[in-house]
Enzyme design. Structure first.
Site, PDB file in Angstrom:
ATOM      1  N   ASP A  75      -1.713  48.586  33.822  1.00 30.82           N
ATOM      2  CA  ASP A  75      -1.893  47.491  34.770  1.00 30.82           C
ATOM      3  C   ASP A  75      -2.966  46.530  34.244  1.00 30.82           C
ATOM      4  O   ASP A  75      -3.995  46.974  33.722  1.00 30.82           O
ATOM      5  CB  ASP A  75      -2.322  48.050  36.130  1.00 30.82           C
ATOM      6  CG  ASP A  75      -2.282  46.990  37.219  1.00 30.82           C
ATOM      7  OD1 ASP A  75      -1.185  46.712  37.716  1.00 30.82           O
ATOM      8  OD2 ASP A  75      -3.347  46.466  37.575  1.00 30.82           O
ATOM      9  N   ASN A  83      -4.338  34.159  38.290  1.00 30.65           N
ATOM     10  CA  ASN A  83      -3.414  33.301  39.026  1.00 30.65           C
ATOM     11  C   ASN A  83      -4.141  32.385  40.004  1.00 30.65           C
ATOM     12  O   ASN A  83      -3.856  31.188  40.099  1.00 30.65           O
ATOM     13  CB  ASN A  83      -2.401  34.165  39.793  1.00 30.65           C
ATOM     14  CG  ASN A  83      -1.226  34.584  38.926  1.00 30.65           C
ATOM     15  OD1 ASN A  83      -0.936  33.962  37.911  1.00 30.65           O
ATOM     16  ND2 ASN A  83      -0.564  35.636  39.317  1.00 30.65           N
ATOM     17  N   ASP A  92       1.196  33.650  33.547  1.00 36.76           N
ATOM     18  CA  ASP A  92       2.311  34.010  32.659  1.00 36.76           C
ATOM     19  C   ASP A  92       1.831  34.155  31.212  1.00 36.76           C
ATOM     20  O   ASP A  92       2.308  35.025  30.473  1.00 36.76           O
ATOM     21  CB  ASP A  92       3.405  32.948  32.727  1.00 36.76           C
ATOM     22  CG  ASP A  92       4.169  32.988  34.045  1.00 36.76           C
ATOM     23  OD1 ASP A  92       3.986  33.952  34.808  1.00 36.76           O
ATOM     24  OD2 ASP A  92       4.934  32.038  34.303  1.00 36.76           O
ATOM     25  N   GLU A 118       2.325  42.662  37.280  1.00 33.75           N
ATOM     26  CA  GLU A 118       1.441  42.807  36.110  1.00 33.75           C
ATOM     27  C   GLU A 118       1.408  44.240  35.611  1.00 33.75           C
ATOM     28  O   GLU A 118       0.487  44.646  34.897  1.00 33.75           O
ATOM     29  CB  GLU A 118       0.025  42.343  36.470  1.00 33.75           C
ATOM     30  CG  GLU A 118      -0.709  43.205  37.465  1.00 33.75           C
ATOM     31  CD  GLU A 118      -0.478  42.804  38.913  1.00 33.75           C
ATOM     32  OE1 GLU A 118      -1.361  43.081  39.736  1.00 33.75           O
ATOM     33  OE2 GLU A 118       0.581  42.205  39.227  1.00 33.75           O
TER      34      GLU A 118
END
Length: 209
Positions: A75, A83, A92, A118
């Site tokens: 993770d 973000n 991204d 993610e």
């Protein structure tokens, strides 16, 4: 009559050849569609569906032939921050960066996937626990060794880190049970401060102690 038959035969042969070409094109198109359906478009890793199918196959082979199977769940730490601070395009970029590092170590027979959001997963068939944990530690340090910059503005994004949990499969353990143990080990890494690898075996040892 002979010439008519010859001409007719030539026409039939051309039609047959054309049909073979069309069938070949259709097969190639279907194969491409199948690959696309099994691939995560952003990272070019396998997607969850493809990974689940492959994990089922590897576990069945493990039960039949023995050997070892390990599963790692990975993770990206504090991904929501990227973000929220920089926008989804930068998020991204971070996902592609981590995926590229994973793809470098996930050569066959290893299988890697973007498992969702993610989160990534890697299955390691036929490797010892120490080998797997060494690979994951190398991956973790490699990802954390570079500071990223935003492509559009060259802003410094800082260091990206990952946390991971790894479980080494017991014989006849279901893929779901294996996944749950790897996921539990991941949460140990998260609670312990992130940017680390935890083994489900160590969790069991500590619980037993």
């Amino acid at each position: 009559a002979t010439r008519r038959i010859q001409r007719h035969t030539v026409v039939l042969e051309r039609r047959l050849e054309s049909s073979h070409t069309e069938v070949s094109k259709l097969r190639n198109h279907l194969e491409q569609v199948r690959r696309d359906a099994m691939t995560d478009a952003l990272t070019n890793l396998a997607n969850r569906k493809a990974f689940d199918e492959k994990l089922d196959t590897i576990c069945a082979d493990h039960d039949e032939h023995g050997g070892t199977v390990s599963l790692a769940i990975i993770d990206i730490d504090m991904f929501k921050r990227f973000n929220d601070t920089w926008g989804h395009q930068t998020g991204d970029q971070v996902l592609r960066y981590v995926a590229s590092a994973i793809s470098r170590i996930a050569q066959m027979p290893r299988v890697a996937a973007r498992y969702g959001g993610e989160e990534f997963a890697i299955v390691f068939p036929g490797e010892t626990a120490s080998q797997v944990e060494h690979v994951l530690e190398t991956l973790r340090s490699d990802i954390a060794s570079r500071a990223l910059r935003r492509r559009s503005t060259n802003d410094d994004l800082g260091v990206v880190t990952i946390s991971a949990g790894v479980a080494h499969r017991h014989k006849n353990e279901s893929p779901l049970q294996l996944m749950e143990r790897a996921d539990a080990a991941l949460y140990v890494s998260k609670r312990a401060g992130r940017n680390r690898i935890s083994s489900a075996q160590n969790i069991l040892s500590e619980t037993a102690a």
